[in-house]
Design an enzyme around this catalytic site. Structure first.
Site, PDB file in Angstrom:
ATOM      1  N   HIS A  36       0.807  -1.321  -0.213  1.00  0.00           N
ATOM      2  CA  HIS A  36       0.029  -0.083  -0.090  1.00  0.00           C
ATOM      3  C   HIS A  36       0.842   1.104   0.075  1.00  0.00           C
ATOM      4  O   HIS A  36       1.835   1.339   0.338  1.00  0.00           O
ATOM      5  CB  HIS A  36      -0.998   0.051   0.959  1.00  0.00           C
ATOM      6  CG  HIS A  36      -0.585   0.195   2.545  1.00  0.00           C
ATOM      7  ND1 HIS A  36      -0.305   1.555   3.084  1.00  0.00           N
ATOM      8  CD2 HIS A  36      -0.236  -0.520   3.509  1.00  0.00           C
ATOM      9  CE1 HIS A  36       0.240   1.534   4.389  1.00  0.00           C
ATOM     10  NE2 HIS A  36       0.166  -0.022   4.565  1.00  0.00           N
ATOM     11  N   GLU A  95      -5.366   1.790   1.947  1.00  0.00           N
ATOM     12  CA  GLU A  95      -5.343   0.505   2.538  1.00  0.00           C
ATOM     13  C   GLU A  95      -5.480   0.743   4.033  1.00  0.00           C
ATOM     14  O   GLU A  95      -6.133   0.121   4.902  1.00  0.00           O
ATOM     15  CB  GLU A  95      -3.656  -0.137   2.740  1.00  0.00           C
ATOM     16  CG  GLU A  95      -3.717  -1.433   3.414  1.00  0.00           C
ATOM     17  CD  GLU A  95      -3.302  -1.203   5.016  1.00  0.00           C
ATOM     18  OE1 GLU A  95      -3.193  -2.368   5.575  1.00  0.00           O
ATOM     19  OE2 GLU A  95      -2.687  -0.063   5.285  1.00  0.00           O
ATOM     20  N   HIS A 122       1.836   4.718  12.850  1.00  0.00           N
ATOM     21  CA  HIS A 122       0.669   5.730  12.442  1.00  0.00           C
ATOM     22  C   HIS A 122       0.764   7.143  13.113  1.00  0.00           C
ATOM     23  O   HIS A 122      -0.048   7.774  13.388  1.00  0.00           O
ATOM     24  CB  HIS A 122      -0.667   5.117  12.767  1.00  0.00           C
ATOM     25  CG  HIS A 122      -0.950   3.778  11.947  1.00  0.00           C
ATOM     26  ND1 HIS A 122      -2.192   3.268  12.234  1.00  0.00           N
ATOM     27  CD2 HIS A 122      -0.282   3.507  10.932  1.00  0.00           C
ATOM     28  CE1 HIS A 122      -2.273   2.311  11.028  1.00  0.00           C
ATOM     29  NE2 HIS A 122      -1.124   2.398  10.329  1.00  0.00           N
TER      30      HIS A 122
HETATM   31 ZN   LIG Z   1       0.612  -0.520   6.456  1.00  0.00          ZN
END
Ligand SMILES: [Zn+2]
Length: 719
Positions: A363, A410, A526
């Site tokens: 992704h 994704e 993230h």
């Molecule tokens: Zn990932």
């Protein structure tokens, strides 16, 4: 459509898989009892006349990817946060396409318009005992210029919108059992704001459970015990999460565009209205442990259950109150909730079998700059593509078609890959040989892998031939050492549950998949701090692991694309399946059920193992002499049906999109993996009749898989 686990490397969660499988009582984690196959000789699936040339080609190509080029790609692709649907993400599309064109690959883009609202404002106040607005943005860090740039608001993807306030209640990890514990203590989150820590389950499950229990909002924070100072020095002094770091991430429990469940989001496809999509209705906001401290420190109330204390320097309490909070989230759904996403493809058309596809993908979107997740995977695919394209120019055109893909969105729910798989399902069902996935492929030195048991032997073989980047022998030898396995057994590989772009290929279509990468200590998952500076200082300082991941990819796709007979290992597959039966028998025995036909399942798997052994013997002797084209073609076509036969067109009872009956992510956890889900879910639901029917159904499908193997064998022995 529940419980996929976005962007968790399947091989990054071995420990949690083992824990979760104990809860279920089924041996879900890859057992270490795998017998060590000796290095195959010369190379399964290749005629003796072609094996040597293939071996030379692979031995050369695994060394070809360049750490310098990988560093350059990493710097370019992680220069800015590139959330799906933003102009920055359109720039990564153009970058990848330009690179692949320059390599001489034929390129293609598929675009889908999907429901993906972007947050426009996210605010959080503590309103009692004293009033304070908590600053959510991840602040700039000295010596890291990327950290000063634009960042996506700290909110979970597909959070509900609105403004709510209430007393705060600490719910530990927000698991089903945590709410049961709260019930037993007489504490409810009804009308209140729940605060949960990350870990132990997919955040979409935390969100679903908070909403089920009546919470008006959910805050999810990163406890320092999970990936912060309890684990190591924090960024920028070390790789772990600092006081202000935030883990964004989707709280959608399905796969693909929530507006088009089960079918592609093409231009004229019908869309569900927002109120019929399976999305959270309450605001769900991720926060740092600095902000969590401002809420948790002054909570009071009941004694804490054992295990609920986290790593912050004060005694935790459950509440409710006296701390109160207010949360306000808004997004652009009213005006531009639907956005375009773009998957890219670079293609090398096969010479002999152009309709048979070997696909490797990563992704391309991220929540921040994404140097690890998933610029590293994208770079691995780019370097694999570059060295394969070079080999093609040098005359090594593959027999089958090789596709180098990058997926969009994704992070929101495997959307780009899912829409593609739904869009191209006919061609994929017929022709896809394997899907190879790269997600967070190089942010450390520890090798890990997962995938369908049919492709594990192949990956082990390639890892044996790939030099360890530190010069300590092979990737395989280091893998074994780090797994602390003596050399008579193989290092464990995880099962494909969910969590990344292989889900559409594996869970929906039954295409064998494999996934690998190098990982290490990291607390920037993230976060805006998952950037080039972090990667250069801590993750992969010299970018050799990026290059090595790509080298493995290049060798893997060439092996699969050039094999005379695709080297699936259905002996290892059947033996792996056998290990799941005793746990089922124990479950059934402990319930005193008598009608459940586990012997039938056991026998069907044993038949598959025997047929797989005779197929392998026939294949090896057939390859010793010249094989006719039609024979090979028929054998390969039958082999592609083996795992397809273990899918069911109507899917799992509660999740029709998930057709594969071998593995799936546990819908009550999202990260844990469940083998034989049709059977194990029936057992968990305490439904004896259903369990019996599902066992019979599964045994029948194993027999269908065995028939496909028989067909493949007959094709090779036909006059
Ligand atoms: Zn990932």
């Amino acid at each position: 459509m529940h419980a996929v686990t976005h962007t968790r490397r399947p091989w990054g969660a071995v420990r949690s898989l083992i824990i979760a499988s104990c809860v279920l009582g089924a041996g879900t984690a890859e057992s270490r009892a795998q017998s060590a196959a000796p290095p195959p000789s010369p190379m399964p699936g290749f005629a003796a006349s072609t094996a040597d040339a293939q071996r030379r080609l692979e031995d050369d190509i695994v060394r070809r990817p360049s750490a310098d080029i990988a560093r350059r790609h990493s710097r370019a692709l992680s220069a800015e946060a590139h959330v799906a649907g933003t102009p920055a993400q359109a720039r990564t599309r153009d970058y990848v396409l330009e690179q692949m064109r320059a390599m001489g690959l034929k390129t293609e883009v598929r675009s889908y318009s999907v429901f993906m609202p972007h947050a426009t404002s996210v605010r959080l106040w503590r309103t009692a005992p004293t009033e304070k607005e908590l600053l959510l943005r991840e602040p700039a860090v000295a010596s890291d210029s990327t950290s000063e740039k634009w960042q996506y608001p700290t909110v979970n993807g597909y959070s509900g919108v609105g403004e709510v306030s209430g007393e705060v209640v600490y719910v530990n990890y927000g698991l089903i059992e945590d709410y049961a514990r709260l019930d037993s203590l007489g504490i409810s989150v009804e009308g209140r704001i729940a605060i949960a820590r990350y870990g132990r389950s997919f955040r979409g499950i935390k969100s679903r459970e908070a909403e089920r229990h009546g919470a008006v909002a959910l805050l999810i924070y990163s406890d320092p015990q999970n990936d912060g100072y309890v684990r190591g020095d924090v960024y920028p002094e070390g790789p772990m999460r600092n006081w202000d770091g935030v883990q964004r991430g989707s709280v959608f429990n399905g796969a693909g565009d929530p507006a088009t469940p089960g079918y592609p989001s093409t231009a004229n496809a019908p869309r569900l209205p927002v109120d019929r999509m399976e999305l959270p209705h309450i605001p769900v906001v991720p926060i740092s442990y600095a902000n969590a401290s401002a809420l948790l420190a002054e909570l009071r109330g009941r004694d804490l259950p054992a295990g609920w204390q986290g790593g912050l320097p004060f005694r935790y309490h459950i509440g409710p109150g006296p701390v109160r909070a207010r949360i306000a989230v808004s997004d652009d759904r009213a005006t531009q909730g639907t956005k375009q996403i773009y998957d890219t493809f670079g293609v090398v058309v096969g010479t002999e079998l152009p309709d048979e596809l070997v696909i490797i993908g990563a992704h391309r979107d991220a929540w921040g700059p994404g140097a690890s997740d998933n610029v590293s995977g994208t770079v691995s695919v780019l370097e694999a593509a570059r060295v394969v394209a070079e080999a093609v120019r040098a005359g090594h055109r593959p027999k089958r078609t090789i596709v180098f893909a990058t997926w969009d969105a994704e992070e929101w729910g495997l959307i780009g890959s899912t829409e593609y798989v739904e869009d191209d399902s006919l061609r994929l069902r017929r022709g896809a040989v394997a899907y190879l996935n790269q997600d967070a492929a190089a942010d450390g030195a520890r090798f890990g892998a997962g995938g369908s048991p049919s492709l594990r032997a192949l990956l082990r073989d390639v890892a044996r031939r790939t030099p360890d980047p530190r010069g300590r022998g092979s990737v395989f030898a280091e893998w074994q050492r780090s797994a602390a396995i003596v050399d008579t057994t193989s290092p464990p590989m995880t099962d494909p549950g969910g969590g990344s772009d292989f889900a559409g290929f594996y869970n929906h279509l039954g295409i064998p998949i494999v996934d690998w990468g190098f990982s290490g200590e990291s607390g920037t998952y993230h976060s805006q701090y998952d950037d080039f500076e972090w990667m250069s200082r801590f993750g992969d300082t010299s970018f050799v692991y990026h290059a090595t991941a790509g080298g493995i990819g290049a060798a893997m796709v060439l092996r699969l694309a050039n094999a005379d007979i695709v080297p699936y290992d259905y002996v290892e597959f059947a033996r792996t399946m056998q290990r799941y039966v005793p746990a089922i028998e124990r479950q059934i025995g402990s319930r005193g059920w008598t009608a459940a036909p586990t012997p039938a399942l056991r026998a069907a798997i044993a038949r598959m193992e025997r047929e797989a052994m005779s197929f392998a013997a026939t294949r090896d002797s057939a390859l010793a002499r010249p094989l006719l084209g039609p024979q090979r073609r028929a054998a390969n076509a039958a082999l592609r049906e083996v795992e397809r036969a273990l899918t069911r067109p109507t899917g799992l009872r509660m999740r029709p999109w998930y057709r594969n009956l071998i593995y799936v992510a546990d819908e009550d956890n999202g990260y844990a993996n469940m083998p034989f889900p049709s059977v194990n879910e029936a057992i968990r639901d305490d439904d004896e009749g259903l369990a019996a029917r599902e066992l019979t159904d599964l045994a029948r499908r194993f027999d269908a898989a065995t028939r496909a193997l028989t067909q493949a064998r007959m094709a090779l022995t036909a006059p």
